[in-house]
Enzyme design. Sequence first.
Site, PDB file in Angstrom:
ATOM      1  N   TYR A  21     -56.052  27.423 -28.971  1.00 25.03           N
ATOM      2  CA  TYR A  21     -55.577  28.392 -27.892  1.00 25.03           C
ATOM      3  C   TYR A  21     -54.133  29.302 -28.640  1.00 25.03           C
ATOM      4  O   TYR A  21     -53.270  28.464 -29.208  1.00 25.03           O
ATOM      5  CB  TYR A  21     -55.235  27.990 -26.359  1.00 25.03           C
ATOM      6  CG  TYR A  21     -56.350  27.643 -25.823  1.00 25.03           C
ATOM      7  CD1 TYR A  21     -56.931  28.430 -24.920  1.00 25.03           C
ATOM      8  CD2 TYR A  21     -57.018  26.469 -25.845  1.00 25.03           C
ATOM      9  CE1 TYR A  21     -58.120  28.402 -24.148  1.00 25.03           C
ATOM     10  CE2 TYR A  21     -58.242  26.341 -25.021  1.00 25.03           C
ATOM     11  CZ  TYR A  21     -58.674  27.274 -24.083  1.00 25.03           C
ATOM     12  OH  TYR A  21     -59.716  27.058 -23.301  1.00 25.03           O
ATOM     13  N   ASP A  28     -59.794  30.547 -17.320  1.00 26.07           N
ATOM     14  CA  ASP A  28     -59.535  31.015 -15.779  1.00 26.07           C
ATOM     15  C   ASP A  28     -59.501  32.329 -15.681  1.00 26.07           C
ATOM     16  O   ASP A  28     -59.533  33.024 -16.778  1.00 26.07           O
ATOM     17  CB  ASP A  28     -58.385  30.266 -15.592  1.00 26.07           C
ATOM     18  CG  ASP A  28     -58.432  28.574 -15.528  1.00 26.07           C
ATOM     19  OD1 ASP A  28     -59.569  28.360 -15.147  1.00 26.07           O
ATOM     20  OD2 ASP A  28     -57.429  27.851 -15.582  1.00 26.07           O
TER      21      ASP A  28
END
Length: 269
Positions: A111, A55
Site C-alpha cells: 500500500y 474501504d
Amino acid sequence: MRVALKIAYIGTGYHGSQIQPDVGTIEGEIFRALTELDIVGDPKDAGYISAGRTDTGVHAREMVIAFDTDKPNLAIPRVINSKLPKAIWAWAHAEVPDDFDPRRGAISRKYRYVMSGEKYDISSIRSASKILVGKHDFANFCSKEGDKNTIRTIEKIDVRVSGTLTKIDIQANSFLWNMVRKIVTALTMVGSGVRDEEWLQQMLEPEFYEEGLECAPPYGLTLMEVNYPEPIEWTEDAYSIRRANEVFHEYTVRHRVMAEVMDHLVPKE
C-alpha cells in the site's frame, strides 16, 4: 476457463470495494459489467474472488480479481471497460489455474499513503518506521474483527519526500482492517513530536499496553501491488492504459483548478 484481471480505481464516491446492498461499490460496478456483457451469469456461481477489500474512499492501482467464464474472448480489459464508469478500469488479464484464489494465494501486498509532509519531521518518521518492520502483534494498529489473529509481518516501509508531499509505502504478508491508516497516524504522531519511539515500541506490546488510534483519512491510501509465489503471465492492454491516462489527466487538471479556486475563496489575513 478461469480468468484474472488487474483492476484500478479511484475510490472517491464509492462505499468501498466489497459489494453491499443499496450503496455504490467497486464490486457492484464490476458485477454489473460482467453480467451485462454475459461474461458470467452470477458472480458467486462463477467463483468470483478478489485479492482483498478496500474501504470507502480508498483507491487501487492493482486489485486482482478472478472468475470462471466460458467466454474468455470477452473477458479482456477493453471490452469490460466499455461497461465500467471512468473511475474504474481493467488494464491487464491472464489465464490462471482453475484453483487460483487471488486472496488466499497472495504472499504480500503493498500500500502507498500520500500525505502533506510540511509539518512533520521526515527523519523522525523514517526512524520510527524501522520499529514496525518485522513480525509483531498489530492489535493496537487495527479495527478489531472478532478473534482474528492480529500478528502480521511487515516486510518493508519506505518513506519518501516528493515536493510538499510525503509517500509512505508499506509491504506486508497481509494487512488487518485499517492497519495502514492507523500506522500512518502513529508515524505522524512521532513525526510531529506528539509521541516518541518508546511509545511506538509500547504499541507493539498490546498485552501490556493498549491505546486507540484514529485512522488517517482514506483519500491518501492506494493498494499498489498484490504479489504471488508463482509468476502470472499478465497481458497488459495498451489501449486501456492509454485511455486511463487520458482520464487521469482530466481528473488532475480539474483538481488543480479546484485547489486554486478554493485558495481564492478565503480572504487572506
